[in-house]
Design a protein around this motif. Structure first.
Motif, PDB file in Angstrom:
ATOM      1  N   GLN A 172       4.821  16.058  -8.124  1.00 17.39           N
ATOM      2  CA  GLN A 172       5.219  14.620  -8.153  1.00 17.39           C
ATOM      3  C   GLN A 172       5.562  14.113  -6.777  1.00 17.39           C
ATOM      4  N   PRO A 173       4.570  13.206  -6.480  1.00 16.53           N
ATOM      5  CA  PRO A 173       4.838  12.565  -5.071  1.00 16.53           C
ATOM      6  C   PRO A 173       6.126  11.740  -5.099  1.00 16.53           C
ATOM      7  N   THR A 174       6.558  11.220  -3.878  1.00 15.35           N
ATOM      8  CA  THR A 174       7.786  10.331  -4.050  1.00 15.35           C
ATOM      9  C   THR A 174       7.000   8.889  -4.126  1.00 15.35           C
ATOM     10  N   GLY A 175       7.820   7.944  -4.617  1.00 20.46           N
ATOM     11  CA  GLY A 175       7.367   6.719  -4.610  1.00 20.46           C
ATOM     12  C   GLY A 175       6.200   6.090  -5.669  1.00 20.46           C
ATOM     13  N   VAL A 176       6.040   7.205  -6.779  1.00 21.51           N
ATOM     14  CA  VAL A 176       4.897   6.903  -7.645  1.00 21.51           C
ATOM     15  C   VAL A 176       5.477   5.982  -8.724  1.00 21.51           C
ATOM     16  N   SER A 177       4.538   4.635  -9.001  1.00 24.85           N
ATOM     17  CA  SER A 177       5.121   3.806  -9.977  1.00 24.85           C
ATOM     18  C   SER A 177       4.412   4.179 -11.125  1.00 24.85           C
ATOM     19  N   SER A 178       4.756   3.319 -12.185  1.00 22.88           N
ATOM     20  CA  SER A 178       4.135   3.335 -13.623  1.00 22.88           C
ATOM     21  C   SER A 178       3.197   1.978 -13.438  1.00 22.88           C
ATOM     22  N   PRO A 179       2.192   1.957 -14.337  1.00 22.11           N
ATOM     23  CA  PRO A 179       1.284   0.691 -14.458  1.00 22.11           C
ATOM     24  C   PRO A 179       2.238  -0.113 -14.661  1.00 22.11           C
ATOM     25  N   ARG A 180       1.638  -1.436 -14.109  1.00 19.00           N
ATOM     26  CA  ARG A 180       2.775  -2.637 -14.240  1.00 19.00           C
ATOM     27  C   ARG A 180       1.936  -3.457 -15.291  1.00 19.00           C
ATOM     28  N   ARG A 181       0.689  -3.140 -15.730  1.00 15.92           N
ATOM     29  CA  ARG A 181      -0.056  -4.123 -16.511  1.00 15.92           C
ATOM     30  C   ARG A 181      -0.627  -3.368 -17.696  1.00 15.92           C
ATOM     31  N   GLU A 182      -0.883  -3.881 -18.760  1.00 18.10           N
ATOM     32  CA  GLU A 182      -1.732  -3.199 -19.755  1.00 18.10           C
ATOM     33  C   GLU A 182      -2.935  -3.627 -19.722  1.00 18.10           C
ATOM     34  N   PHE A 220       0.809  -1.169   0.009  1.00 12.48           N
ATOM     35  CA  PHE A 220      -0.068  -0.016  -0.032  1.00 12.48           C
ATOM     36  C   PHE A 220       0.917   1.347   0.156  1.00 12.48           C
ATOM     37  N   GLU A 221       1.512   1.301  -1.145  1.00 13.67           N
ATOM     38  CA  GLU A 221       2.465   2.819  -1.296  1.00 13.67           C
ATOM     39  C   GLU A 221       2.233   3.656  -2.443  1.00 13.67           C
ATOM     40  N   VAL A 222       1.609   3.454  -3.401  1.00  7.66           N
ATOM     41  CA  VAL A 222       1.293   4.207  -4.396  1.00  7.66           C
ATOM     42  C   VAL A 222      -0.321   4.260  -4.771  1.00  7.66           C
ATOM     43  N   SER A 223      -0.942   3.472  -4.297  1.00  4.07           N
ATOM     44  CA  SER A 223      -2.308   3.698  -4.968  1.00  4.07           C
ATOM     45  C   SER A 223      -3.274   4.342  -3.577  1.00  4.07           C
ATOM     46  N   ASP A 224      -2.570   5.013  -2.705  1.00  3.13           N
ATOM     47  CA  ASP A 224      -3.210   5.884  -1.776  1.00  3.13           C
ATOM     48  C   ASP A 224      -3.597   7.099  -2.220  1.00  3.13           C
ATOM     49  N   ALA A 225      -4.696   7.822  -1.300  1.00  2.00           N
ATOM     50  CA  ALA A 225      -5.220   9.013  -1.590  1.00  2.00           C
ATOM     51  C   ALA A 225      -3.987   9.978  -1.953  1.00  2.00           C
ATOM     52  N   ASP A 226      -2.999  10.180  -1.139  1.00  3.32           N
ATOM     53  CA  ASP A 226      -2.135  11.195  -1.036  1.00  3.32           C
ATOM     54  C   ASP A 226      -1.168  11.333  -2.405  1.00  3.32           C
ATOM     55  N   THR A 227      -1.226  10.007  -3.009  1.00  2.20           N
ATOM     56  CA  THR A 227      -0.408  10.044  -4.348  1.00  2.20           C
ATOM     57  C   THR A 227      -1.409  10.594  -5.313  1.00  2.20           C
ATOM     58  N   MET A 228      -2.496   9.990  -5.248  1.00  9.23           N
ATOM     59  CA  MET A 228      -3.511  10.589  -6.443  1.00  9.23           C
ATOM     60  C   MET A 228      -3.839  12.129  -6.202  1.00  9.23           C
ATOM     61  N   LEU A 229      -3.939  12.631  -4.933  1.00 14.05           N
ATOM     62  CA  LEU A 229      -4.018  14.049  -4.630  1.00 14.05           C
ATOM     63  C   LEU A 229      -2.890  14.626  -5.364  1.00 14.05           C
ATOM     64  N   ALA A 230      -1.776  14.490  -4.957  1.00 15.90           N
ATOM     65  CA  ALA A 230      -0.509  15.014  -5.444  1.00 15.90           C
ATOM     66  C   ALA A 230      -0.421  15.340  -7.016  1.00 15.90           C
TER      67      ALA A 230
END
Length: 184
Positions: A171-181, A155-165
Motif C-alpha cells: 500500500q503506497p502512501t497517497g493513494v486515492s479512491s476513484p473519483r468518478r463512476e 500528478f500524485e497517485v496515477s504515477d508508475a510507483d503507485t501502480m507498481l506498489a
C-alpha cells in the motif's frame, strides 16, 4: 467494471489494441495530451518502472511479465500520439502503446473527460492509471481535484510507483479512491 461499452465507441478501432481485446492484464494510463510536460513526466515514470522492475519487464524474468501491455491513452489523433512516441526514449524490448482517442469517446465513457479551455486545450483526459484484467477494471488511481477547468494538474497517485506498489501488494502512501463512476 468492464469495457462493455467498446462496441459503442469503436469508431476509431480501439478494439484492435490488445488492452481492449478481453484477455490479459494491462496497464492503461490516461494523460491530458501528448508532448505536455506532465505527460512526459508520466511517460518517464512508466519507462523507469518497466526498466527497473521485473513485474513489468518480461525480459527480466523467466516466467514472463505480470502485465501483458502498457498503454498510454490521450484525447489526441493517432498521428500526434505516434509523433510523441517517436520522440520518447524507450530502449527496452517492452512495447509501450500510444493510443489516440481522437474524439474522446473512450475517455468520456470512462468518466474522465474534462474541459481544459482555461489552459487552451479544450476537452482532455483527467490523469489516471488503471489495471485491467480480462477487460475488467481491477484497480484505478485517479488524480485528486477532478473538475472542468481545474487550476492545477496533479500528478500524485496515477504515477508508475503507485501502480507498481499495488501490483506488488504494497500500500503506497497517497493513494486515492476513484473519483468518478464508470458511465456506459
Amino acid at each position: 467494471m468492464s469495457f462493455n461499452m467498446l462496441p459503442e465507441v469503436d469508431s476509431k478501432g480501439l478494439k484492435n489494441y490488445p488492452c481492449f481485446s478481453g484477455e490479459g492484464r494491462h496497464l492503461i494510463v490516461g494523460v491530458a495530451g501528448a508532448f505536455e510536460k506532465s505527460s512526459n513526466e508520466m511517460f518517464n515514470s512508466i519507462w523507469r518502472m518497466i526498466r527497473d522492475n521485473e513485474v513489468l519487464n518480461p525480459a527480466m524474468t523467466s516466467s514472463g511479465s505480470m502485465i501483458d501491455s502498457v498503454n498510454i491513452v490521450s484525447v489526441d489523433s493517432s498521428a500526434t500520439m505516434t509523433g510523441w512516441k517517436n520522440t520518447c526514449s524507450n530502449d527496452l524490448n517492452y512495447p509501450i502503446t500510444f493510443i489516440g482517442d481522437v474524439n474522446g469517446e473512450f475517455t468520456r465513457k470512462m468518466g474522465m473527460l474534462v474541459e481544459k479551455s482555461n489552459l487552451g486545450f479544450g476537452l482532455r483526459s483527467w490523469r489516471y492509471s488503471m489495471l485491467v484484467n480480462d477487460c475488467n477494471i481491477e484497480k484505478m488511481f485517479v488524480e485528486p481535484g477532478f473538475s472542468d477547468n481545474a487550476d492545477g494538474d496533479p500528478f500524485e497517485v496515477s504515477d508508475a510507483d503507485t501502480m507498481l506498489a499495488y501490483i506488488k501488494g504494497v500500500q503506497p502512501t497517497g493513494v486515492s479512491s476513484p473519483r468518478r463512476e464508470f458511465e456506459g
